[in-house]
Design a protein around this motif. Structure first.
Motif, PDB file in Angstrom:
ATOM      1  N   ARG A  52       2.829 -68.311   2.306  1.00 42.76           N
ATOM      2  CA  ARG A  52       3.966 -68.954   1.634  1.00 42.76           C
ATOM      3  C   ARG A  52       5.013 -67.926   1.230  1.00 42.76           C
ATOM      4  O   ARG A  52       6.209 -68.197   1.270  1.00 42.76           O
ATOM      5  CB  ARG A  52       3.487 -69.723   0.398  1.00 42.76           C
ATOM      6  CG  ARG A  52       3.580 -71.225   0.558  1.00 42.76           C
ATOM      7  CD  ARG A  52       3.296 -71.972  -0.724  1.00 42.76           C
ATOM      8  NE  ARG A  52       2.060 -71.601  -1.397  1.00 42.76           N
ATOM      9  CZ  ARG A  52       0.840 -72.031  -1.051  1.00 42.76           C
ATOM     10  NH1 ARG A  52       0.695 -72.840  -0.037  1.00 42.76           N
ATOM     11  NH2 ARG A  52      -0.210 -71.661  -1.733  1.00 42.76           N
ATOM     12  N   ARG A  53       4.563 -66.744   0.864  1.00 39.65           N
ATOM     13  CA  ARG A  53       5.481 -65.679   0.442  1.00 39.65           C
ATOM     14  C   ARG A  53       6.434 -65.255   1.556  1.00 39.65           C
ATOM     15  O   ARG A  53       7.492 -64.693   1.288  1.00 39.65           O
ATOM     16  CB  ARG A  53       4.692 -64.456  -0.038  1.00 39.65           C
ATOM     17  CG  ARG A  53       3.858 -64.732  -1.260  1.00 39.65           C
ATOM     18  CD  ARG A  53       3.017 -63.528  -1.634  1.00 39.65           C
ATOM     19  NE  ARG A  53       2.053 -63.887  -2.660  1.00 39.65           N
ATOM     20  CZ  ARG A  53       1.003 -63.157  -2.971  1.00 39.65           C
ATOM     21  NH1 ARG A  53       0.784 -62.009  -2.362  1.00 39.65           N
ATOM     22  NH2 ARG A  53       0.168 -63.561  -3.903  1.00 39.65           N
ATOM     23  N   ILE A  54       6.030 -65.496   2.813  1.00 43.82           N
ATOM     24  CA  ILE A  54       6.887 -65.105   3.936  1.00 43.82           C
ATOM     25  C   ILE A  54       7.433 -66.327   4.679  1.00 43.82           C
ATOM     26  O   ILE A  54       7.982 -66.198   5.775  1.00 43.82           O
ATOM     27  CB  ILE A  54       6.158 -64.138   4.898  1.00 43.82           C
ATOM     28  CG1 ILE A  54       4.910 -64.766   5.505  1.00 43.82           C
ATOM     29  CG2 ILE A  54       5.825 -62.837   4.180  1.00 43.82           C
ATOM     30  CD1 ILE A  54       4.253 -63.910   6.591  1.00 43.82           C
ATOM     31  N   GLY A  55       7.281 -67.508   4.077  1.00 41.52           N
ATOM     32  CA  GLY A  55       7.896 -68.709   4.628  1.00 41.52           C
ATOM     33  C   GLY A  55       7.100 -69.435   5.685  1.00 41.52           C
ATOM     34  O   GLY A  55       7.666 -70.205   6.462  1.00 41.52           O
ATOM     35  N   LEU A  56       5.783 -69.217   5.746  1.00 43.43           N
ATOM     36  CA  LEU A  56       4.936 -69.892   6.729  1.00 43.43           C
ATOM     37  C   LEU A  56       3.830 -70.680   6.039  1.00 43.43           C
ATOM     38  O   LEU A  56       3.499 -70.431   4.880  1.00 43.43           O
ATOM     39  CB  LEU A  56       4.303 -68.876   7.674  1.00 43.43           C
ATOM     40  CG  LEU A  56       5.228 -68.115   8.611  1.00 43.43           C
ATOM     41  CD1 LEU A  56       4.454 -67.061   9.385  1.00 43.43           C
ATOM     42  CD2 LEU A  56       5.945 -69.055   9.566  1.00 43.43           C
ATOM     43  N   HIS A  57       3.252 -71.598   6.787  1.00 42.14           N
ATOM     44  CA  HIS A  57       2.079 -72.355   6.350  1.00 42.14           C
ATOM     45  C   HIS A  57       0.909 -71.958   7.239  1.00 42.14           C
ATOM     46  O   HIS A  57       1.117 -71.532   8.391  1.00 42.14           O
ATOM     47  CB  HIS A  57       2.330 -73.858   6.467  1.00 42.14           C
ATOM     48  CG  HIS A  57       3.409 -74.356   5.562  1.00 42.14           C
ATOM     49  ND1 HIS A  57       3.212 -74.583   4.234  1.00 42.14           N
ATOM     50  CD2 HIS A  57       4.715 -74.637   5.800  1.00 42.14           C
ATOM     51  CE1 HIS A  57       4.336 -75.002   3.678  1.00 42.14           C
ATOM     52  NE2 HIS A  57       5.276 -75.034   4.619  1.00 42.14           N
ATOM     53  N   PRO A  58      -0.339 -72.104   6.746  1.00 37.51           N
ATOM     54  CA  PRO A  58      -1.496 -71.742   7.575  1.00 37.51           C
ATOM     55  C   PRO A  58      -1.452 -72.445   8.934  1.00 37.51           C
ATOM     56  O   PRO A  58      -1.155 -73.624   9.035  1.00 37.51           O
ATOM     57  CB  PRO A  58      -2.688 -72.229   6.745  1.00 37.51           C
ATOM     58  CG  PRO A  58      -2.198 -72.176   5.338  1.00 37.51           C
ATOM     59  CD  PRO A  58      -0.742 -72.573   5.422  1.00 37.51           C
TER      60      PRO A  58
END
Length: 180
Positions: A52-58
């Motif tokens: 989340r900190r880099i703008g992605l989801h698992p």
């Protein structure tokens, strides 16, 4: 060797364990499966927090890893590569496209298909994804010796092979008798 899962019906605290979810009596016949469930849940939770900190989801980072490594791919190839389903991959690609990490372009060999390719913006993200995975590995394998890490990886691969084999056998059985 100490037991890694409390007895059915007992809390982890009673057994001096660190398990986050006690083994319910109904799962007493599957303590390894219950441990996999707990581990996968925690791993996905930590991955989600870090990503989340880099703008992605698992899961999105895995698609990006394959695109960075293999280059542009048809969406159907990503589905197969990720062992996913079409609807999930469609949502994932759409979200990555909206975030500016992938773009679609027509396939030069198949007018019906488009290729999904990483954008320049996504290449800047690659190092951050690598750092997230290194950190997740450090969290997951903290305190394990190199030999223990190797043994854990071997065990996990064996468990995966068992389930892949079981899925293939179930698919073969469904094809023979027409039931799923």
């Amino acid at each position: 060797m100490t037991q890694s899962t409390p007895e059915a019906g007992q809390s982890p605290v009673e057994k001096g364990q660190d398990a986050t979810v006690p083994l319910p009596a109904a799962a007493g016949g599957g303590p390894v499966s219950h441990a996999i469930f707990r581990l996968a849940r925690l791993h996905r939770m930590f991955a989600g927090q870090l990503l989340r900190r880099i703008g992605l989801h698992p899961g999105q980072e895995l698609v990006m890893m394959h695109l960075w490594e293999l280059g542009p791919q048809r969406q159907t190839d990503l589905v197969r590569l990720m062992d996913s389903d079409a609807a999930t991959m469609t949502r994932t690609v759409r979200r990555l496209e909206q975030a500016g990490f992938v773009r679609r372009r027509p396939s030069p060999t198949d007018r019906r298909a488009s290729l999904i390719e990483p954008t320049t913006a996504s290449h800047a993200l690659r190092r951050e994804v690598e750092q997230v995975w290194t950190h997740l590995e450090d969290l997951s394998a903290a305190g394990l010796s190199p030999d223990e890490r190797t043994a854990a990886l071997h065990t996990l691969e064996r468990l995966e092979q068992n389930l892949v084999r079981a899925a293939a056998e179930a698919a073969e059985g469904a094809g023979v008798d027409g039931e799923g």
